[in-house]
Design a protein around this motif. Structure first.
Motif, PDB file in Angstrom:
ATOM      1  N   GLY A 496       0.817  -1.208   0.000  1.00 17.69           N
ATOM      2  CA  GLY A 496       0.000   0.000   0.000  1.00 17.69           C
ATOM      3  C   GLY A 496       0.848   1.253   0.000  1.00 17.69           C
ATOM      4  O   GLY A 496       0.607   2.194  -0.772  1.00 17.69           O
ATOM      5  N   LEU A 497       1.872   1.268   0.846  1.00 16.93           N
ATOM      6  CA  LEU A 497       2.763   2.435   0.900  1.00 16.93           C
ATOM      7  C   LEU A 497       3.582   2.577  -0.376  1.00 16.93           C
ATOM      8  O   LEU A 497       3.854   3.690  -0.833  1.00 16.93           O
ATOM      9  N   LEU A 498       3.981   1.438  -0.966  1.00 12.82           N
ATOM     10  CA  LEU A 498       4.767   1.486  -2.198  1.00 12.82           C
ATOM     11  C   LEU A 498       3.948   2.074  -3.341  1.00 12.82           C
ATOM     12  O   LEU A 498       4.449   2.894  -4.131  1.00 12.82           O
ATOM     13  N   VAL A 499       2.669   1.669  -3.436  1.00 13.68           N
ATOM     14  CA  VAL A 499       1.808   2.216  -4.485  1.00 13.68           C
ATOM     15  C   VAL A 499       1.573   3.706  -4.254  1.00 13.68           C
ATOM     16  O   VAL A 499       1.545   4.496  -5.206  1.00 13.68           O
ATOM     17  N   LEU A 500       1.410   4.093  -2.975  1.00 11.55           N
ATOM     18  CA  LEU A 500       1.205   5.516  -2.679  1.00 11.55           C
ATOM     19  C   LEU A 500       2.452   6.346  -2.999  1.00 11.55           C
ATOM     20  O   LEU A 500       2.357   7.545  -3.236  1.00 11.55           O
ATOM     21  N   ARG A 501       3.608   5.728  -2.990  1.00 12.28           N
ATOM     22  CA  ARG A 501       4.829   6.429  -3.399  1.00 12.28           C
ATOM     23  C   ARG A 501       4.756   6.780  -4.889  1.00 12.28           C
ATOM     24  O   ARG A 501       5.239   7.831  -5.333  1.00 12.28           O
ATOM     25  N   LEU A 502       4.148   5.875  -5.665  1.00 11.27           N
ATOM     26  CA  LEU A 502       4.060   6.077  -7.115  1.00 11.27           C
ATOM     27  C   LEU A 502       2.810   6.842  -7.530  1.00 11.27           C
ATOM     28  O   LEU A 502       2.733   7.348  -8.659  1.00 11.27           O
ATOM     29  N   TYR A 503       1.823   6.912  -6.627  1.00 10.01           N
ATOM     30  CA  TYR A 503       0.543   7.513  -6.997  1.00 10.01           C
ATOM     31  C   TYR A 503       0.667   8.982  -7.421  1.00 10.01           C
ATOM     32  O   TYR A 503       0.019   9.392  -8.403  1.00 10.01           O
ATOM     33  N   PRO A 504       1.444   9.844  -6.719  1.00 15.12           N
ATOM     34  CA  PRO A 504       1.580  11.237  -7.173  1.00 15.12           C
ATOM     35  C   PRO A 504       2.123  11.343  -8.600  1.00 15.12           C
ATOM     36  O   PRO A 504       1.709  12.232  -9.361  1.00 15.12           O
TER      37      PRO A 504
END
Length: 967
Positions: A496-504
């Motif tokens: 979840g945190l890894l995807v949020l790193r890429l989300y922006p």
């Protein structure tokens, strides 16, 4: 006092935030305190059930505590030691922690020869020997069959006694026969006379440790008389002393286990100090001793199952504390600039946390009791059944866990305060004017570390599974490794945190792609979300963990439950399988004697090896009534011969032979889809037309190079072989385990030397009528398939009422019910369901709280947008767009993360099942109904949240937000 009042005023000023924080604290304490409550409740239920099962299986009262000693005739302190033990056990009995129903003392002399005082009344050539026994209080638990009660003192120098009916035959005597006990070590002869015959008054009376027939070589006299004459005056040698405590095991609790075991050790020490040897019998001890291990395993299991929820609660508490701190950062910075130390500011928030923590401490454990009832009623993920309530109660451990939860939560809420006190008023203003830096977990690559740890764990477990399957090692039946739940939780958080790193980056790509065509409202939404992703990360992490954990929990729970159920149904073969007694002409066994407990010692008649072995003829009972039993849908005859043999050429080997009627067997037997190359029915249809057709197991075909069309000869001891034709090869078959067992190793001699080879079981399936007509008619099993709502008990009762004797029985449905009630199974079902529901509630309140505060803080921004010409409808579209890009994206990421986690980690639960007994093989199960329930709950939560936010926005007076001189 003034400081305390100031803290209360500040809490009242931020009452909604403080109530939200209190809500999280209460839930944290409730969840944590429910662990020891649930552990005690489920183990308490299991304890009573196992003790009841012990009584049923062994026909022995579990509350027995029995001691015996052989007394040394040369011991001068014998009287003192026995007296001390009497008193010691009387006192110690009250220390077991459960009521003492009976305390019984028993004494016996050594066995003496008996000489009839009146030789003309009895056979004098018969050798007789007996002892004199005293059983304390037995007069209240007997009924006289003949004669009268004995006197409590010698009558004309003769001791009067009672005997059991068996003693009259064993000693060759009648009532009122006087016998003389003469021993060379005694100064005077002892005369004794039986005056009555007795039996137990109530056959269920737990007073009796031994059945009365065990006293067939004893004369029973009054206990006080025995003490006076033989203990105090030593007229005869007292050889044995017994003590018997009957304890009320139904009142036993987990709290009394320590008392029971410690009392046993005290008694053991006392006996060792006084007697050379002693014996004891306490059936409950073995059961109680295992509960320390079960309790420890269950606690580890509960903690590991609750890891995702604990993470969720930690995030929630941190988020709320961070929101409170953000609103008070200016105040904190001002206090720091005016001379207040960091410690003073932190202590103020500590006092605030203690007030909330105290409330949570006193409310949480009671809420935890109610949560425990949810655990007991769960039979699967988000599935509940009507079940007897768990006997829950608060204990010291519950409040200890609650205290630990309060302390941990307090530390979690103080982290934002500690960070905020590092900033001065100037630094605070500078941070407010700048864009927020990277989050902590992204700055230090916590997401990458978590994913790495979880992937290493996945690799490690896959290696272990490969070793288990290749080497045939045993892992144990359904003993789930707690790390199997911890590692997926770390993976969910890390992903979840890894995807949020890429989300922006994704948002910027979307913005750049259509920047020329976006409307002003959508343009603003994309800018707002892409620049404020860090601000929204907490709520997105909430949603991701909730959805992903829910999907993983549903899949894991369904997989464990389904494989356990399939294992039971497959090994049984049908809903009910039973063996009915057949009348036969087998020669009876020869009775050679009587055992000490009046049981029959059976010895088979020896025969001449050269003589022709008798072939037993059986009479087949009518099968039609089984098809007409109430609740039975189908019935089938299944003949199983485990020690059959087959021949092909010079090859001969042992096989298991199964005889069936294809149509009835197909209607009754159970087989999981996908185990065979074709449907189960196709194999039955294949052999149906040809009476001599058989199916053989893959192990048999590979071992002896057999194929379809080959002819083999089958038979067994005393039965002439019959030719069969192979029509098909099967890997699995109802009730047959193709995996080798512990004793399936054979020694192979070769030129290289002796080696051990695993011998796999082999099976042949043929037509029952053909086997009966050409080989022999022998007893077969009756397999029954029940209707969905049928009662197993009614089936048993009807079978018995119709005159059938059931020799063996297996009920798959009852075994499935018992498996669901296993404490570890209940823990998985209950805790995963409870954890998800708590996550949903936490996520819902966090969702509302975050967006309400966010909207309140942006009121001025909305006013400016309205002043710039953005309509109210466009403003609502902007907010809906934010919800889609934030909440919708989080839900989508959660679904993806949950699916990936399930695919990767649910197969690891195969290691929790013994590969030798897990037949059919382990299979990962996904049930669409579980996902539908999950999506409905989350959709309802988001819908309620959006409508609530819409209502709040409609009430904001945006036109008053922009005032003269502002911005």
């Amino acid at each position: 006092m003034a400081l305390f009042i100031m803290i209360l005023r500040k809490m009242i000023k931020n009452k909604w935030l403080e109530l939200s924080l209190l809500f999280g604290l209460v839930l944290s304490v409730a969840l944590t305190s429910s662990m020891p409550i649930y552990t005690n409740a489920i183990l308490q239920r299991l304890l009573v059930q196992e003790l009841q099962q012990l009584q049923t299986s062994s026909s022995q009262y579990p509350g027995i505590y029995w001691l015996s000693v052989n007394l040394n005739p040369d011991d001068k302190d014998k009287k003192t030691k026995v007296s001390e033990t009497d008193e010691f056990l009387r006192k110690t009995g009250n220390r077991f922690g459960i009521p003492v129903q009976f305390y019984v003392r028993e004494r016996s002399t050594q066995r003496y020869g008996l000489i009839p005082a009146e030789p003309d009344k009895v056979d004098t050539n018969r050798q007789r020997s007996a002892d004199i026994t005293a059983l304390e209080g037995f007069e209240d638990h007997i009924r006289l069959i003949d004669g009268r009660m004995p006197a409590k003192s010698p009558v004309n120098g003769v001791y009067e006694a009672l005997v059991v009916p068996e003693a009259l035959t064993e000693l060759g005597m009648v009532i009122d026969t006087v016998f003389v006990i003469r021993d060379e070590n005694q100064k005077e002869a002892i005369s004794i006379k039986p005056v009555g015959v007795f039996d137990r008054n109530d056959y269920t009376d737990i007073y009796w440790y031994n059945i009365p027939s065990s006293y067939k070589n004893s004369f029973l006299i009054d206990f006080a008389l025995f003490e006076k004459e033989f203990i105090n005056e030593a007229k005869l040698n007292v050889q044995s002393s017994y003590w018997y405590l009957a304890l009320d095991y139904s009142k036993m609790t987990l709290m009394t286990i320590n008392s029971f075991i410690s009392s046993h050790f005290m008694i053991d020490t006392h006996m060792d100090e006084r007697y050379e040897n002693h014996n004891y019998n306490a059936p409950a001890l073995q059961t109680l001793g295992a509960y320390y291990v079960k309790e420890a395993n269950l606690k580890i299991m509960l903690w590991s199952l609750n890891v995702p929820v604990v993470l969720m609660l930690g995030f929630y508490l941190y988020m709320v504390a961070n929101l409170i701190t953000e609103r008070q950062k200016t105040e904190i910075a001002v206090l720091r600039s005016r001379g207040a130390s960091r410690l003073q500011i932190i202590l103020g928030y500590v006092a605030e946390g203690l007030v909330l923590g105290a409330i949570a401490f006193f409310i949480g454990p009671y809420l935890g009791m109610h949560l425990t009832s949810v655990l007991g009623a769960s039979s699967g993920f988000l599935e509940f059944v009507q079940r007897a309530k768990l006997d829950v109660s608060l204990n010291r451990d519950a409040f200890l866990y609650a205290l630990i939860a309060v302390a941990s939560s307090l530390v979690m809420t103080l982290i934002p305060v500690f960070l905020a006190t590092k900033v001065t008023i100037i630094g605070h203003k500078q941070q407010s004017a700048r864009q927020a830096p990277s989050s902590f977990w992204h700055k230090y690559f916590i997401d990458v570390i978590l994913v790495g740890i979880s992937m290493y764990g996945l690799y490690n477990y896959k290696t272990r599974i490969k070793d288990l399957l290749s080497l045939g090692l045993k892992s144990g039946d359904l003993r789930v490794d707690p790390l199997l739940f911890l590692i997926p939780a770390l993976f969910i958080l890390g992903m979840g945190l890894l995807v949020l790193r890429l989300y922006p980056l994704f948002m910027r790509l979307v913005y750049q792609t259509g920047r020329r065509w976006w409307s002003p409202a959508l343009y603003f939404t994309l800018i707002q979300v892409s620049r404020s992703t860090i601000q929204y990360q907490f709520i997105m992490v909430f949603l991701i963990i909730t959805i992903a954990t829910g999907l993983f929990s549903a899949s894991a729970t369904r997989t464990i439950n389904k494989n356990t159920s399939d294992k039971i149904r497959y090994s049984a073969g049908a809903d009910i399988t039973m063996q009915i007694r057949w009348e036969n002409d087998a020669p009876p066994a020869i009775l050679t004697g009587l055992t000490g407990d009046d049981g029959l010692e059976v010895q088979e008649e020896s025969v001449d090896p050269t003589a022709v072995k008798h072939k037993t003829q059986y009479t087949e009972p009518s099968f039609l009534p089984f098809t007409q039993l109430p609740g039975v849908e189908h019935a089938a005859k299944v003949f199983i011969k485990k020690d059959a043999s087959f021949k092909k050429g010079k090859t001969e080997a042992a096989v298991q032979l199964m005889g069936i009627e294809t149509k009835e067997f197909g209607q009754t037997g159970w087989m999981r889809a996908g185990l065979l190359g074709h449907h189960f029915y196709d194999y039955l249809n294949l052999i149906a037309p040809n009476p001599s057709a058989v199916l053989i197991s893959r192990s048999m075909a590979d071992e002896y190079s057999l194929k379809s069309g080959d002819t083999i000869t089958l038979g067994w001891s005393g039965i002439e072989g019959t030719r069969f034709t192979v029509f098909g090869i099967i890997d699995y078959w109802p009730s047959w385990n193709p995996n080798p067992g512990v004793n399936d190793n054979v020694t192979v001699n070769s030129k290289q030397g002796t080696s051990t080879k695993v011998k796999k079981p082999m099976l042949v399936v043929g037509h029952l009528p053909y086997i009966q007509n050409n080989m022999a008619l022998e007893p077969y099993e009756v397999w029954l398939k029940l209707k969905p709502d049928a009662s197993s008990q009614l089936v048993y009762k009807t079978v018995t009422e119709r005159g059938y004797d059931i020799e063996s029985l297996r009920d798959a449905k009852q075994e499935q019910i018992k498996a669901v009630k296993d404490p570890f199974q209940m823990a998985i079902n209950g805790v995963m369901t409870l954890g998800f529901l708590i996550s949903v509630f936490i996520c819902f309140f966090g969702f509302l709280l975050y967006w309400i505060l966010s909207l309140s803080a942006r009121t001025l921004q909305f006013g400016i947008l309205r002043a710039m010409g953005i309509s109210f409808f466009q403003l609502l579209l902007m907010l809906i767009g934010e919800q889609v890009l934030i909440s919708g994206a989080a839900i989508f990421i959660g679904i993806g993360t949950g699916s990936i986690t399930s695919q990767l980690f649910v197969p690891l639960f195969e290691m929790s099942f013994d590969p030798k007994t897990q037949v059919p093989p382990f299979k990962v199960t996904f049930d669409p109904r579980d996902q539908e329930r999950l999506y409905w709950i989350v959709t309802t939560m988001i819908t309620i949240g959006v409508f609530t936010l819409g209502y709040i926005v409609s009430k904001i007076r945006i036109h008053q937000a922009v005032k003269l001189g502002e911005d």
